[in-house]
Design an enzyme around this catalytic site. Structure first.
Site, mmCIF file in Angstrom:
data_model
loop_
_atom_site.group_PDB
_atom_site.id
_atom_site.type_symbol
_atom_site.label_atom_id
_atom_site.label_comp_id
_atom_site.label_asym_id
_atom_site.label_seq_id
_atom_site.Cartn_x
_atom_site.Cartn_y
_atom_site.Cartn_z
ATOM 1 N N GLN A 210 -4.045 -5.139 7.234
ATOM 2 C CA GLN A 210 -5.042 -6.094 6.734
ATOM 3 C C GLN A 210 -4.892 -7.460 7.398
ATOM 4 O O GLN A 210 -5.593 -8.393 7.011
ATOM 5 C CB GLN A 210 -4.913 -6.262 5.205
ATOM 6 C CG GLN A 210 -5.104 -4.998 4.398
ATOM 7 C CD GLN A 210 -6.572 -4.571 4.277
ATOM 8 O OE1 GLN A 210 -7.494 -5.270 4.715
ATOM 9 N NE2 GLN A 210 -6.798 -3.403 3.696
ATOM 10 N N LYS B 260 -10.277 -0.584 10.389
ATOM 11 C CA LYS B 260 -10.425 -1.789 9.576
ATOM 12 C C LYS B 260 -10.739 -2.996 10.447
ATOM 13 O O LYS B 260 -10.928 -4.103 9.941
ATOM 14 C CB LYS B 260 -9.148 -2.053 8.772
ATOM 15 C CG LYS B 260 -8.878 -1.013 7.680
ATOM 16 C CD LYS B 260 -7.737 -1.451 6.801
ATOM 17 C CE LYS B 260 -7.082 -0.307 6.040
ATOM 18 N NZ LYS B 260 -7.879 0.221 4.939
ATOM 19 N N HIS C 81 0.886 -1.168 0.000
ATOM 20 C CA HIS C 81 0.000 0.000 0.000
ATOM 21 C C HIS C 81 0.925 1.220 0.000
ATOM 22 O O HIS C 81 2.011 1.176 0.573
ATOM 23 C CB HIS C 81 -0.835 -0.039 1.279
ATOM 24 C CG HIS C 81 -1.898 1.003 1.390
ATOM 25 N ND1 HIS C 81 -1.623 2.303 1.731
ATOM 26 C CD2 HIS C 81 -3.244 0.936 1.221
ATOM 27 C CE1 HIS C 81 -2.760 2.998 1.769
ATOM 28 N NE2 HIS C 81 -3.756 2.193 1.463
ATOM 29 N N ASP D 121 3.514 -4.181 7.870
ATOM 30 C CA ASP D 121 2.283 -3.421 7.736
ATOM 31 C C ASP D 121 1.153 -4.431 7.954
ATOM 32 O O ASP D 121 0.827 -5.222 7.072
ATOM 33 C CB ASP D 121 2.197 -2.784 6.354
ATOM 34 C CG ASP D 121 0.872 -2.062 6.146
ATOM 35 O OD1 ASP D 121 -0.008 -2.161 7.018
ATOM 36 O OD2 ASP D 121 0.722 -1.409 5.094
ATOM 37 N N CYS E 135 -4.677 2.450 -3.717
ATOM 38 C CA CYS E 135 -3.434 2.957 -3.122
ATOM 39 C C CYS E 135 -2.289 1.967 -3.284
ATOM 40 O O CYS E 135 -1.451 1.814 -2.388
ATOM 41 C CB CYS E 135 -3.604 3.305 -1.639
ATOM 42 S SG CYS E 135 -4.797 4.610 -1.363
HETATM 43 C C1 LIG Z 1 -2.128 -2.696 3.645
HETATM 44 C C2 LIG Z 1 -2.538 -1.318 4.099
HETATM 45 N N1 LIG Z 1 -1.629 -0.499 4.644
HETATM 46 C C3 LIG Z 1 -1.947 0.716 5.087
HETATM 47 C C4 LIG Z 1 -3.228 1.210 4.985
HETATM 48 C C5 LIG Z 1 -3.508 2.595 5.461
HETATM 49 O O1 LIG Z 1 -4.396 2.634 6.511
HETATM 50 P P1 LIG Z 1 -4.862 4.049 7.065
HETATM 51 O O2 LIG Z 1 -5.444 4.756 5.881
HETATM 52 O O3 LIG Z 1 -5.872 3.756 8.105
HETATM 53 O O4 LIG Z 1 -3.650 4.737 7.569
HETATM 54 C C6 LIG Z 1 -4.206 0.393 4.410
HETATM 55 C C7 LIG Z 1 -5.597 0.863 4.269
HETATM 56 O O5 LIG Z 1 -6.054 1.404 3.310
HETATM 57 C C8 LIG Z 1 -3.851 -0.892 3.954
HETATM 58 O O6 LIG Z 1 -4.753 -1.694 3.385
#
Ligand SMILES: Cc1ncc(COP(=O)(O)O)c(C=O)c1O
Lengths: 422, 152
Positions: free
Chosen positions: A217, A240, A137, A214, A380
């Protein structure tokens, strides 16, 4: 119908009022939990009760409300720590979201570059390397990319195979003695891949690099135990995992947090302050400048309770089964191509696909007319899209409240897409 | 939601058989526009001669709305005077900002009135305007590169 599921999905659905909504005259089919999950009444109620009953700022007052609020906030920290198997609540830093948690880590390196006395593990410069993967992401790519640009270090990455898995054969080649930190996605948000971690963590140890995940998910969907994983830090986000927006978590080993320079500075993160100089509080306070998301922490704790009660192993097995059903059913749709692993092994219930001749935007629009919420776009993860030669995908993502019947509705509605664009 | 209102025959037809597509020479101004939320992209060139839009050529990827809109725009402005093209741009932009309150003037906007329904869907308005935005930007660049034109 849901023979293999270990969850009582009907009972669970009753806890989520939004799932009763209708979109036009159609029942809502919510298949966008990878973007954000829905919240059960228990979470909303916990936040409401806190706000109506105990609201106050934390750690600043001797009055009853102040101490209740502090207790609630610190209680949430302890709950989150236990949920991820952290040795101590002091290793849990509350942030605004995953994005901030990862930036906090990246800025530890960047700020260390200006401090001659900084811990050598955080010293980064030309010749040093940072490793991510091609399936990140943007939240776990851009902070490291920027860090490398500013310090002169080199960003490297582990590629993706055609099957949507990390190309683990290259791990020893990509992660070298020059590597200082590896940050990689545990469960990929576009591909749905659940990445095995042991090979990368072992290599990290070999070369003396820090390694983080990270876990945005993964923590919401499967049992995560930081001690078992053998990593140095993880990041995840409240919204999430049935919790509210506005709160995220960074977990890092105590000795790392102690060695890291602060990210944001200001109130609540200090020991002493003079006009010339400040000494910082110990972690986690050192990293929580300003008034934190207090009611949100209470909500996150309620979400953790909710997940704990169901059991993360049960959540995982429900979703594994759901993923299998999604893959089977989607494969039957003419012209549909799955981007990511096509078997429900090492895979989450997040399935991205393209639909021959129809742009994801149009797919999403027609599905919306049927009450079905999916996400369309690059999610993203533009480099992942580029790897598979697409600009965008349609992504359906399931969670503990989704049923087979909803997947059937999705598949049927995809037939509708064909009709409009046939 | 009434899908027919959004995906009118005219729109689907332009989507499937885009008019004027492809990048051509000569041109004085070129613009590349992206819609960061969904990854729609367009590269568009404008050739200006004697105060006229002598050619608009483009290459794009995207959804039906953004692709059809570029095709409809080509039909509307190719060969018209620059002033007329700018007037159409203003009129179409107004229609897109009407939130479903305007039907558009078919006399002047021709096939582009089919996009009136799109104005009810804020997420899609950007798609419909992407090509027009590229045209506006390319025209500014073209006029800047043409010696003797100072009124742009
Ligand atoms: C794998 C991953 N990393 C990071 C994020 C970022 O999360 P947040 O927007 O809550 O910071 C997301 C969510 O969109 C994600 O799916």
């Amino acid at each position: 119908m849901e023979a293999a599921s270990k969850l009582d999905v009907e009972a669970i659905r009753a806890d989520f009022p939004i799932l009763q909504r209708r979109i036009g005259d159609k029942p809502l089919t919510y298949l966008d939990s990878a973007a954000t999950s829905q919240k059960p009444v228990q979470v909303v109620e916990a936040m409401r009760h806190f706000t109506d009953h105990s609201n106050a700022n934390i750690s600043r007052s001797v009055h009853t409300l102040g101490s209740e609020a502090t207790e609630a906030y610190e209680g949430a920290r302890a709950k989150v720590a236990a949920f991820i198997g952290a040795p101590s609540p002091d290793e849990v830093v509350f942030t605004k979201n995953s994005t901030e948690s990862i930036n906090l880590m990246a800025y530890a390196f960047q700020n260390a570059a200006f401090d001659p006395a900084a811990d050598p593990r955080f010293k980064l410069g030309p010749g040093d390397e940072v490793v991510v993967t091609e399936m990140e992401h943007h939240a776990n790519l851009i902070p490291w990319q920027q860090l490398c640009q500013r310090t002169g270090a080199t960003l490297k990455w582990i590629g993706i195979t055609d099957a949507g898995r990390l190309d683990l054969d290259t791990v020893d080649e990509v992660i070298t003695e020059r590597c200082k930190v590896i940050s990689f996605v545990h469960v990929a948000n576009l591909l749905g891949t659940v990445n095995p971690t042991s090979q990368i963590t072992r290599r990290a140890r070999e070369v003396g690099a820090l390694v983080g995940l990270d876990a945005s998910q993964s923590v919401p969907h499967l049992p995560v135990d930081v001690t078992e994983l053998g990593v140095d830090f993880i990041a995840f986000t409240g919204h999430k995992m049935l919790g509210p927006t506005g709160i995220g978590v960074l977990w890092a080993k105590a000795d790392l947090l102690a060695a890291m320079p602060p990210f944001l500075t200001g109130g609540s993160m200090i020991k002493t302050v003079t006009m010339e100089h400040t000494t910082f509080a110990d972690a986690p306070a050192k990293f929580e400048a300003g008034t934190p998301p207090i009611a949100e922490a209470v909500g996150l704790a309620a979400a953790v309770d909710y997940l704990d009660k169901l059991g993360m192993a049960n959540v995982r097995s429900h979703e594994k089964e759901l993923a299998g059903y999604m893959l089977d059913r989607l494969e039957t749709v003419d012209g549909l191509e799955i981007i990511g692993p096509r078997v429900p092994i090492g895979r989450s219930a997040t399935v991205s696909f393209t639909f021959e001749g129809v742009h994801p935007h149009d797919v999403g629009q027609i599905l919306d007319a049927e009450g079905i919420a999916v996400r369309v776009g690059h999610h993203c993860a533009k480099p992942t899209c580029a790897r598979f030669g697409v600009n965008a995908t349609t992504r359906a993502s399931g969670y503990l409240y989704n049923t087979h019947e909803e997947i059937d509705r999705l598949v049927e509605a995809l037939g509708q897409v064909r009709k409009v664009f046939g | 939601m009434n899908l027919d209102e959004l995906y009118q025959e005219v729109i689907l037809d332009h989507y499937k058989r885009p008019r004027g597509a492809g990048l051509r020479e000569p041109y004085e101004g070129e613009s590349h526009q992206v819609n960061p939320t969904c990854g729609d992209e367009i590269t568009l060139r404008v050739h200006v001669a004697d105060g006229k839009v002598a050619d608009v050529s483009y290459d794009n990827v995207g959804c039906s709305i953004s692709k059809a809109s570029a095709s409809v725009m080509y039909e509307l402005i190719n060969g018209t005077t620059v002033d007329d093209a700018l007037a159409k741009l203003a009129e179409f932009t107004e229609l897109m900002n009407s939130k479903g309150q305007s039907e558009g003037d078919e006399e002047s906007l021709e096939d582009a009135v089919a996009f009136a329904g799109v104005s009810k869907y804020p997420m899609r308005v950007k798609c419909a305007l992407l090509g027009w935005k590229a045209f506006q930007d390319a025209l500014v660049r073209a006029e800047a590169s043409i010696p003797g034109r100072t009124d742009a």
